[in-house]
Design an enzyme around this catalytic site. Sequence first.
Site, mmCIF file in Angstrom:
data_model
loop_
_atom_site.group_PDB
_atom_site.id
_atom_site.type_symbol
_atom_site.label_atom_id
_atom_site.label_comp_id
_atom_site.label_asym_id
_atom_site.label_seq_id
_atom_site.Cartn_x
_atom_site.Cartn_y
_atom_site.Cartn_z
ATOM 1 N N LEU A 52 18.462 -12.602 28.461
ATOM 2 C CA LEU A 52 19.320 -11.759 29.294
ATOM 3 C C LEU A 52 20.777 -11.894 28.859
ATOM 4 C CD1 LEU A 52 19.891 -9.970 31.777
ATOM 5 C CD2 LEU A 52 19.961 -12.079 33.148
ATOM 6 N N GLU A 53 21.218 -13.130 28.626
ATOM 7 C CA GLU A 53 22.587 -13.324 28.157
ATOM 8 C C GLU A 53 22.826 -12.649 26.823
ATOM 9 O OE1 GLU A 53 23.850 -17.630 30.022
ATOM 10 O OE2 GLU A 53 22.526 -17.613 28.276
ATOM 11 N N CYS A 54 21.833 -12.699 25.967
ATOM 12 C CA CYS A 54 21.980 -12.063 24.649
ATOM 13 C C CYS A 54 22.154 -10.557 24.783
ATOM 14 C CB CYS A 54 20.762 -12.402 23.799
ATOM 15 S SG CYS A 54 20.731 -11.570 22.195
#
Length: 750
Positions: A499-501
């Site tokens: 998700l952060e990516c």
Amino acid sequence: MATFISTLAFLFIVVLGVTPAVSQSSEPTEPICYDWGESSQGAVSIVDGDAGWLSCPLFSHPSVYNYSSTQSTGHNLFWYRVPEGHDLEHPIAYGRRFSKDRDRLWLQPAATDDAGLYICMLRNKTSCSKIAMRLTVLQREEVVRGNACRLPLAGVTSQAVIPLQEGKMLQCPDLQEVTKMTDSEPTVSWYHETTSSRCDTYPFWNTYRQQKRTGLQFHIMIIQHQGLYYCTVQYQRRGKTLSFSRSINVTAVYPSNVSKVPTILHPSKDQVFSVKQDTEVRLVCRGLFPYLESGWDIWWTVDGKTLDKLPDHQRFSKINSQVDYDYGDRTEESVLVIKDFQSEDLNREFNCSVRNEKGFKTRRAQLEEEVSLPSVELGCGLGVTLVLMLLLFVVYQVFWLELLLLYRSWFGTDERHTDDKEYDIYISYARNSEEEQFVLSTLRNVLENDLGYTVCIFDRDSLPGGNQSEAVMLSMQRSRRLLFVLSPDFLAEKSFSLLECRLGLYLQHGLQASIVTVVFRSVSKLPCVEVAQLRHAANTSVTWRGSQSEAPRSRFWLKLRLALPVRPLALGRRMIDSTSSHSDLAALALQRVHRIHNQNQNQEGSANQSRRNRRLSANQSRRYRQAPPTRRGGMKRWNTCREDGSQHSGRCSGCNGIVDQVEDRGAELTVETEMLQVSHDRTDIQSDPVPETNPTPHLDPAQEPSPTPDPTPDPDLASGSAPSLCQHNDDIIKHKQQQQLQVIGSVEEL
């Protein structure tokens, strides 16, 4: 020349009566005979089986000895032979093979045994002169080697010159002499050896060459007609067929209608020779002489005198040589050598001259003194420069990372002065024991404690509750760099790091973030789309190599520092204490609140407005101290107000990020939000209650409420109800949250 000198000496001796060598016979009536030894130019070579002859060398100069005049004076010519390996002279018996014709001894044909020393003697009753010559008889196998036409040749090759585009009749050498001894007209066969070593025989030639009786007629001379020509003569004598062969070298020259006047090629009219004192100077003169059968000459003069007539002729000399030969036109060069050139020689006149029978030309050589350059100093300077450049190149190749970091520390711009970001780096990593250990103990420790960066780690610097996607988005937006620690677990399906990516790639695509990747474990073989996107989006990619990268001066940390914001090392130690724990972030927030607060005071220019802002801050702090947040699971929570008076949980960092983005609220909302963060972070600190005031926030005219709130404390605040000011803030916050949730939802659907 030697024969001519010998002849003159012979005449001198005859006139003065001096005898160089006397050969006397045993009888006293025999005349004294003058022996001139062996003639070097009278040597003759004949092929075995060919016809040949010997000419007496005494008659080589008709002005001295003429056969007709000697016969009128009673002199007779006798021939003697000294065979190989013998010392005695034997008179030659004339017969079928040996015959005498005037001054020649004919051998028709010659045999191998005929080789030896032959003597011709001219004498009468009172005088005698003799000279010897050597005859060599060659075998056919020896003379045909290297001959494309395989013809036996023993004589010297004759030379013939034919101008281009002109004609000439070519005759076989010695043919006229043989004609006198033949019983019938001789026949001649012609051959041509080409430059490609091919032998052509007549009549296989073109129409430009044609044989007429015994001669070969060249109608039009072209370059391809050059080369060696052979002629074989056959004739009948006393019932025997005799033959001999001769060779002619035919050379093409430029036509006779072109100018034959010599020209000076060098020096040119405006050319100047640079000379240096006390050195040897060489002046070059080069002249072109067109083909002529007459002679030519090239020479130097100094002050109108030839070199041998100069008073100091020892200092001057010349070297002549041929530079080129092109179809008869020769280029000759004469070099004037001046030893120990002096300054007075500059005032002398040096002339180069050329001459042949068609013309004469001369040209003066202009001299100038050469300015001496400091060759030693210049060479040393260039050498030192090259060495320094080489050293700088080597230093740059080895320490280029350190040099770039040093340049950035001197001339780089600190991004903290140009943006409003809160963090320098946001670190995203896979949540497992190995990578958490690397990020928290190694990466975070060096970046915060050694390099002085402010690092945002979501699990550490965020509060639980609320929408995680929204919180990650806001934290990334508040960071100057997004640092992704790549590994196969980092891009695992349905992982928080994935998700952060995706959120980071979304921000980078909108030019809102700069991505830096740290390859903890290789991800090159993963089939994920995000791998290719990260390679394309990352500004810098650094690989962690275990123990090799642990040293602070390793290339890993140097490359990573180049990708991070400019941070002077001197500031790192002063910020260690303020960034080592989450609770101390409140101090930074207070500093930022005071800075923004002072800016607002300067812009407003009103002391009354400043007091209202301070009352607002004090009132908000007191209210939250009266209703402290509760703890759950060891993480902090706080309450925000809604329009209906109910409570809902939210994260401090997310609230701060949203409030900061409300541009129409101005700096007062920022101050209020920062104070909310400070009050919640300092829940453990007990302070005295502050008298509550009625702050009036600075709002736009369209948004400023008309009634003045009651300065007394609101009884609903203790029970969790929100003040009226929070209603307006909540509307703005919800509007911003809805916009960002739409963006985050589209990213999560990926």
